[in-house]
Design a protein around this motif. Sequence first.
Motif, short mmCIF file in Angstrom:
data_model
loop_
_atom_site.label_atom_id
_atom_site.label_comp_id
_atom_site.label_asym_id
_atom_site.label_seq_id
_atom_site.Cartn_x
_atom_site.Cartn_y
_atom_site.Cartn_z
N GLN A 1 -7.47 -3.59 1.75
CA GLN A 1 -6.88 -2.27 1.93
C GLN A 1 -7.65 -1.24 1.10
O GLN A 1 -7.98 -0.15 1.58
CB GLN A 1 -5.41 -2.29 1.48
CG GLN A 1 -4.51 -3.21 2.24
CD GLN A 1 -4.02 -2.57 3.53
OE1 GLN A 1 -4.57 -2.81 4.59
NE2 GLN A 1 -3.02 -1.75 3.44
N ALA A 2 -7.90 -1.59 -0.16
CA ALA A 2 -8.67 -0.69 -1.02
C ALA A 2 -10.06 -0.47 -0.41
O ALA A 2 -10.57 0.65 -0.38
CB ALA A 2 -8.80 -1.27 -2.43
N SER B 1 0.33 4.04 -8.05
CA SER B 1 1.46 3.95 -8.97
C SER B 1 2.45 2.91 -8.45
O SER B 1 2.38 2.52 -7.28
CB SER B 1 2.16 5.31 -9.07
OG SER B 1 2.66 5.68 -7.80
N GLY B 2 3.32 2.44 -9.34
CA GLY B 2 4.40 1.55 -8.91
C GLY B 2 4.02 0.09 -8.80
O GLY B 2 4.89 -0.78 -8.72
N ILE B 3 2.73 -0.21 -8.74
CA ILE B 3 2.26 -1.59 -8.62
C ILE B 3 0.86 -1.66 -9.21
O ILE B 3 0.16 -0.65 -9.28
CB ILE B 3 2.32 -2.06 -7.14
CG1 ILE B 3 2.13 -3.57 -7.02
CG2 ILE B 3 1.33 -1.30 -6.27
CD1 ILE B 3 2.60 -4.14 -5.69
N ASP B 4 0.46 -2.85 -9.66
CA ASP B 4 -0.80 -3.00 -10.40
C ASP B 4 -2.05 -2.71 -9.59
O ASP B 4 -3.05 -2.23 -10.12
CB ASP B 4 -0.94 -4.45 -10.89
CG ASP B 4 -0.04 -4.73 -12.06
OD1 ASP B 4 0.67 -3.80 -12.48
OD2 ASP B 4 -0.03 -5.88 -12.52
N SER B 5 -2.01 -3.06 -8.31
CA SER B 5 -3.25 -2.99 -7.55
C SER B 5 -2.95 -2.94 -6.06
O SER B 5 -1.86 -3.28 -5.62
CB SER B 5 -4.11 -4.22 -7.83
OG SER B 5 -3.45 -5.38 -7.35
N MET C 1 -2.55 6.63 5.44
CA MET C 1 -1.65 6.98 4.34
C MET C 1 -2.42 7.71 3.24
O MET C 1 -1.95 8.69 2.67
CB MET C 1 -0.98 5.73 3.76
CG MET C 1 0.17 5.21 4.60
SD MET C 1 1.13 3.93 3.70
CE MET C 1 0.28 2.45 4.21
N TYR C 2 -3.62 7.21 2.95
CA TYR C 2 -4.44 7.84 1.92
C TYR C 2 -4.82 9.27 2.32
O TYR C 2 -4.65 10.22 1.54
CB TYR C 2 -5.70 7.00 1.66
CG TYR C 2 -6.61 7.63 0.65
CD1 TYR C 2 -6.43 7.39 -0.71
CD2 TYR C 2 -7.64 8.49 1.04
CE1 TYR C 2 -7.25 8.00 -1.65
CE2 TYR C 2 -8.46 9.10 0.10
CZ TYR C 2 -8.27 8.84 -1.24
OH TYR C 2 -9.07 9.45 -2.16
N VAL C 3 -5.33 9.43 3.53
CA VAL C 3 -5.81 10.76 3.96
C VAL C 3 -4.65 11.75 4.00
O VAL C 3 -4.78 12.89 3.53
CB VAL C 3 -6.49 10.66 5.35
CG1 VAL C 3 -6.83 12.05 5.89
CG2 VAL C 3 -7.75 9.81 5.26
N LEU C 4 -3.50 11.33 4.52
CA LEU C 4 -2.35 12.25 4.59
C LEU C 4 -1.89 12.66 3.19
O LEU C 4 -1.49 13.80 2.97
CB LEU C 4 -1.21 11.62 5.40
CG LEU C 4 -1.51 11.45 6.90
CD1 LEU C 4 -0.37 10.73 7.60
CD2 LEU C 4 -1.80 12.80 7.57
N THR D 1 0.82 -1.20 0.00
CA THR D 1 0.00 0.00 0.00
C THR D 1 0.86 1.26 0.00
O THR D 1 0.56 2.23 -0.70
CB THR D 1 -0.95 -0.01 1.22
OG1 THR D 1 -1.77 -1.18 1.13
CG2 THR D 1 -1.84 1.22 1.24
N ALA D 2 1.94 1.24 0.77
CA ALA D 2 2.83 2.41 0.82
C ALA D 2 3.42 2.68 -0.57
O ALA D 2 3.48 3.83 -1.01
CB ALA D 2 3.95 2.17 1.84
N LEU D 3 3.82 1.63 -1.28
CA LEU D 3 4.34 1.80 -2.64
C LEU D 3 3.25 2.38 -3.54
O LEU D 3 3.46 3.37 -4.25
CB LEU D 3 4.84 0.47 -3.20
CG LEU D 3 5.30 0.52 -4.66
CD1 LEU D 3 6.56 1.37 -4.80
CD2 LEU D 3 5.55 -0.88 -5.22
N ALA D 4 2.08 1.75 -3.50
CA ALA D 4 0.98 2.16 -4.39
C ALA D 4 0.58 3.61 -4.14
O ALA D 4 0.21 4.32 -5.08
CB ALA D 4 -0.22 1.23 -4.19
N LEU D 5 0.65 4.06 -2.89
CA LEU D 5 0.22 5.42 -2.55
C LEU D 5 1.37 6.43 -2.59
O LEU D 5 1.21 7.57 -2.16
CB LEU D 5 -0.48 5.44 -1.19
CG LEU D 5 -1.79 4.63 -1.12
CD1 LEU D 5 -2.43 4.77 0.26
CD2 LEU D 5 -2.80 5.05 -2.19
#
Lengths: 243, 243
Positions: free
Chosen positions: B228-229, B219-223, A234-237, A120-124
């Motif tokens: 978490q989502a 970004s950085g990963i597919d999903s 992480m999302y809100v911040l 999640t940290a990578l994705a966000l």
Amino acid sequence: MIIHLSSRQNDKIKHVIALRNKRIRKEEGLFVSEGRKAMEMAKESGLLVEVYTTKTLKLPNDIMQYIINEDLLNKISLNVNPEGIVFISKMPNIEIKKHDKYLYLENIQDPGNLGTSIRTALALGYDAIFLSDNSCDPFNDKAIAASKGSLFKMPIHHLPLSEFLGNREIIVSTLSDDSIDIDDCYPTKPFILVLGNEAHGVSEDTLDIATIKVKIPISGIDSLNVAQAGAIMMYVLNQHFEK
Amino acid sequence: MIIHLSSRQNDKIKHVIALRNKRIRKEEGLFVSEGRKAMEMAKESGLLVEVYTTKTLKLPNDIMQYIINEDLLNKISLNVNPEGIVFISKMPNIEIKKHDKYLYLENIQDPGNLGTSIRTALALGYDAIFLSDNSCDPFNDKAIAASKGSLFKMPIHHLPLSEFLGNREIIVSTLSDDSIDIDDCYPTKPFILVLGNEAHGVSEDTLDIATIKVKIPISGIDSLNVAQAGAIMMYVLNQHFEK
């Protein structure tokens, strides 16, 4: 290069299994992962060493490919692995490119929580993850599985919080009475989001250096899962951060 | 009432183990959970039937307490269980009290994802969870462990999406090009948030009846992991919802 393996006693097979041991992983700087997407990410990062697979894959010639049967796959795989891919890669040492948004995980014990938080940290778009010394190993097989290859891209360091504070906002997730609603937290300088242990939360020492204490308002149950709370925070911040 | 048990062959012990079987759970309307907090939630809900514990607990007299040793605890416990508490409870059938915010999980396969989503939905004040027929069983031991007792309070129903649509907004999480950013989604009437299968997402049929398709920019990963989502989306929709 492609080599067929059929013996359970083969040294290569024994090596894959030996890498389940944290000490051996550390000594050799290697670890084992599974699945096609994670393998692609390891390859892109230049960290892929060798692959154990039930079907020949399109891979560069310098990557060793060991073709194995289902029986051997089941011996070396620790997950339900319908893709028939197990691979060894070098441990990543990824440069931190930006320094705006850090995640610090203090004494996280569940490897699933750790792996999914890395993903999640990578994705966000978080810049790095720091782990306290007593946190679970990110190269634990369950953490690797949950990370879905994200640890090939995400800078991860073992470092106590006190050693990278800088002038950062230290935003600590804790359900204390003096915590503010995460929705009211608008960081205006680089920050560290701190999440604590599944059962005990963050330590007193960490609470003492928090510059902002935050919580997610909840009802009906004592707490959220730490990785779930982390994802929301992480999302809100991300939405609120303005340097 | 308090009874001491010491034999692994005791019918009571056999019964706890038998309840690992989904068919037997369904026939008897009973299931097994672990841990003190979950037990308290089962008790509050009037669903607690009997407890297996290494130390005598303060419980109402009509709850049977079977005192067992560590060896028997390890036999009936499926988790790391430092609290020494395993209990049987009736399956909840909880009335849906409000009808504003539903979560629909379509073909969710991982019990950890299911359990943690139930916990988060309860904590964030969602009114009910609906599961497609092919979703994993919420009374699976791993789902129960991850739910942390939340299934004693959260209405959960197996029902196809088509059967409870009403006039609701059908907000489907999908990474398609025509999905809007979840941050731009402001529901103005009761809604159903739909999350799909870990590997394949939501079905075509469900996409066809979506009234809003949403995604979290990554970004950085597919999903992201589906739970978490889901946590992020449940949180954001809470903030944005105005009837």
